[in-house]
Design an enzyme around this catalytic site. Sequence first.
Site, PDB file in Angstrom:
ATOM      1  N   THR A  13       0.824  -1.214   0.000  1.00 48.40           N
ATOM      2  CA  THR A  13       0.000   0.000   0.000  1.00 48.40           C
ATOM      3  C   THR A  13       0.853   1.256   0.000  1.00 48.40           C
ATOM      4  O   THR A  13       0.713   2.132  -0.860  1.00 48.40           O
ATOM      5  CB  THR A  13      -0.936   0.002   1.221  1.00 48.40           C
ATOM      6  OG1 THR A  13      -1.803  -1.138   1.151  1.00 48.40           O
ATOM      7  CG2 THR A  13      -1.787   1.261   1.247  1.00 48.40           C
ATOM      8  N   ARG A  46       6.563  -9.339  -5.291  1.00 47.88           N
ATOM      9  CA  ARG A  46       5.606  -9.444  -6.408  1.00 47.88           C
ATOM     10  C   ARG A  46       5.274  -8.047  -6.912  1.00 47.88           C
ATOM     11  O   ARG A  46       5.461  -7.052  -6.206  1.00 47.88           O
ATOM     12  CB  ARG A  46       4.338 -10.168  -5.949  1.00 47.88           C
ATOM     13  CG  ARG A  46       3.590  -9.464  -4.843  1.00 47.88           C
ATOM     14  CD  ARG A  46       2.387 -10.275  -4.376  1.00 47.88           C
ATOM     15  NE  ARG A  46       2.802 -11.509  -3.736  1.00 47.88           N
ATOM     16  CZ  ARG A  46       3.071 -11.598  -2.421  1.00 47.88           C
ATOM     17  NH1 ARG A  46       2.979 -10.522  -1.647  1.00 47.88           N
ATOM     18  NH2 ARG A  46       3.428 -12.738  -1.899  1.00 47.88           N
ATOM     19  N   LYS A 103       6.987   2.019  12.301  1.00 45.90           N
ATOM     20  CA  LYS A 103       6.968   2.529  13.673  1.00 45.90           C
ATOM     21  C   LYS A 103       7.349   1.469  14.707  1.00 45.90           C
ATOM     22  O   LYS A 103       8.021   1.762  15.688  1.00 45.90           O
ATOM     23  CB  LYS A 103       5.606   3.117  14.026  1.00 45.90           C
ATOM     24  CG  LYS A 103       4.416   2.169  14.042  1.00 45.90           C
ATOM     25  CD  LYS A 103       3.695   2.203  12.742  1.00 45.90           C
ATOM     26  CE  LYS A 103       2.387   1.441  12.714  1.00 45.90           C
ATOM     27  NZ  LYS A 103       1.746   1.576  11.388  1.00 45.90           N
ATOM     28  N   VAL A 130       4.760   7.737  12.122  1.00 47.57           N
ATOM     29  CA  VAL A 130       3.833   8.249  13.130  1.00 47.57           C
ATOM     30  C   VAL A 130       2.761   9.103  12.462  1.00 47.57           C
ATOM     31  O   VAL A 130       3.072  10.099  11.801  1.00 47.57           O
ATOM     32  CB  VAL A 130       4.568   9.080  14.194  1.00 47.57           C
ATOM     33  CG1 VAL A 130       3.579   9.597  15.241  1.00 47.57           C
ATOM     34  CG2 VAL A 130       5.664   8.253  14.862  1.00 47.57           C
ATOM     35  N   GLY A 132       0.842   8.788   9.879  1.00 45.48           N
ATOM     36  CA  GLY A 132       0.671   8.810   8.429  1.00 45.48           C
ATOM     37  C   GLY A 132       1.064  10.112   7.771  1.00 45.48           C
ATOM     38  O   GLY A 132       2.234  10.489   7.724  1.00 45.48           O
ATOM     39  N   ILE A 134       0.380  13.186   8.680  1.00 37.58           N
ATOM     40  CA  ILE A 134       0.566  14.350   9.553  1.00 37.58           C
ATOM     41  C   ILE A 134       2.063  14.512   9.837  1.00 37.58           C
ATOM     42  O   ILE A 134       2.687  13.586  10.352  1.00 37.58           O
ATOM     43  CB  ILE A 134      -0.190  14.180  10.882  1.00 37.58           C
ATOM     44  CG1 ILE A 134      -1.684  13.978  10.629  1.00 37.58           C
ATOM     45  CG2 ILE A 134       0.039  15.381  11.786  1.00 37.58           C
ATOM     46  CD1 ILE A 134      -2.482  13.674  11.885  1.00 37.58           C
ATOM     47  N   GLY A 185     -11.439  -2.744   5.641  1.00 35.73           N
ATOM     48  CA  GLY A 185      -9.984  -2.682   5.492  1.00 35.73           C
ATOM     49  C   GLY A 185      -9.297  -1.769   6.491  1.00 35.73           C
ATOM     50  O   GLY A 185      -8.094  -1.539   6.393  1.00 35.73           O
ATOM     51  N   ASP A 199      -0.056  -0.427  18.553  1.00 38.66           N
ATOM     52  CA  ASP A 199       0.311   0.449  17.443  1.00 38.66           C
ATOM     53  C   ASP A 199       0.456   1.894  17.926  1.00 38.66           C
ATOM     54  O   ASP A 199       1.434   2.574  17.616  1.00 38.66           O
ATOM     55  CB  ASP A 199      -0.751   0.352  16.345  1.00 38.66           C
ATOM     56  CG  ASP A 199      -0.522   1.341  15.215  1.00 38.66           C
ATOM     57  OD1 ASP A 199       0.309   1.066  14.340  1.00 38.66           O
ATOM     58  OD2 ASP A 199      -1.186   2.401  15.218  1.00 38.66           O
ATOM     59  N   LYS A 203       3.939   4.577  18.314  1.00 39.51           N
ATOM     60  CA  LYS A 203       4.012   5.956  17.838  1.00 39.51           C
ATOM     61  C   LYS A 203       4.279   6.924  18.993  1.00 39.51           C
ATOM     62  O   LYS A 203       5.064   7.871  18.856  1.00 39.51           O
ATOM     63  CB  LYS A 203       2.707   6.315  17.128  1.00 39.51           C
ATOM     64  CG  LYS A 203       2.426   5.459  15.898  1.00 39.51           C
ATOM     65  CD  LYS A 203       0.995   5.641  15.402  1.00 39.51           C
ATOM     66  CE  LYS A 203       0.684   4.713  14.242  1.00 39.51           C
ATOM     67  NZ  LYS A 203      -0.731   4.782  13.819  1.00 39.51           N
TER      68      LYS A 203
END
Length: 433
Positions: A13, A46, A103, A130, A132, A134, A185, A199, A203
């Site tokens: 992604t 891939r 992270k 941390v 995304g 921002i 998702g 998570d 951060k």
Amino acid sequence: MKPVRVGICGLGTVGSGTFNVLNRNAEAIAARTGRIITIGQVGARRDNPACDTSTTEVSRDIFEVARNPDIDIVVELIGGYDTAKDLILTAIEHGKHVVTANKALIAEHGNEIFQAAREKNVTVTYEAAVAGGIPIIKCLREGLAGNSINWLAGIINGTGNFILTEMGDKNRSFGDVLKEAQELGYAEADPTFDVEGIDACHKLTIMASIAFGIPLQFNKAYTEGISKVTPADIRYAEELGYRIKHLGIARHNGAGVELRVHPTLIPASQPLANINGVLNSVVVNADAVGEAMLVGPGAGAEPTASSVVADIMDIARTMEAPQTNPKPLGFDSDRLQDTPVLPIADTHSACYLRIHADDHPGVMHAITSILGKQGINIEAMTQKAVRESDGYADIVILTQKVQESLMDQALAKIEQLDDVQAPVTRIRVEAMA
């Protein structure tokens, strides 16, 4: 000057987003950095149909990218621990600068990685690790570098924020909303890292190290998830004038640094209480600036790629300058403080308590007596309607600020009462001031 050649490792992604942003905005990026930046090689197991690599050299061996003498900057976007760590250390050993969005790796192994980078005089950057899109790392390390930071608090996991928002807006259960988050998702098949706060704690560990000039100490942080929060808790909090958010909080309180992630009641009037859905937000309180708040997408292909590309550009701007003692945490390595990270038992906060108790005379008195003997003052208290299903009622109490260890002792005694159904729900309260 010759072009800066980037090697992207991982084409998922964020990797595909980075590939596309670098190519699509190549002209503007060159104008802003004074250097042409090209993708010299991609390392991926891939192909990804989201990006066209037909004119780019692709290797199935990511370590080939780290060893490639023509690559200047290695971008690690594979995630995970062991392989990612080996890849970064290999790149450093070969004199490459490194950009990562990992992270977990930085929070748990950053001290070792940064030391290796210092020895090789290369730069490791990690803005995308941390929140995304921002730019909170740059804000703490550069924009607020002249400040003494008092505290920071943030909604730094979009999955958890989405779940709490849906639970509150639509009176849905945690399990029901989690299932939807997985279908959309937002949450992984194994959602533990998101819903249990791991998570967010990764951060928070990184932000606290930059804010307070301390080594990365993930293993000393307190982490609590949101799986025990109920729609009733959210409703009762609203009645008291609060919203429940899953916050990461770091505070320098004089005795040490508080480093904690947990569900938190914050006043509904506070801007942070009104950050909903999958958005992230961080509030920083510092001596010169006062309070500063950043809001934006905490994940996603191109929002996160925005931060990755910004790091690449920062490195490109300074590559021709003499590299001296890189400061990935914003401080000279020998100037980091040994300020202790406080155990949760030594911290202080007000508390929301929900006590499920039999509707018998004297129960309220027994509960308040226990709190009083522990020196815990009550700010507000109410009993909700008795449930016909079990004959129990919810007693909701809002306390004044108290040391965590004293509250632990009080709750242990309350849970031993015959008329109380254990466990008691406790959610900490922060005034955000």
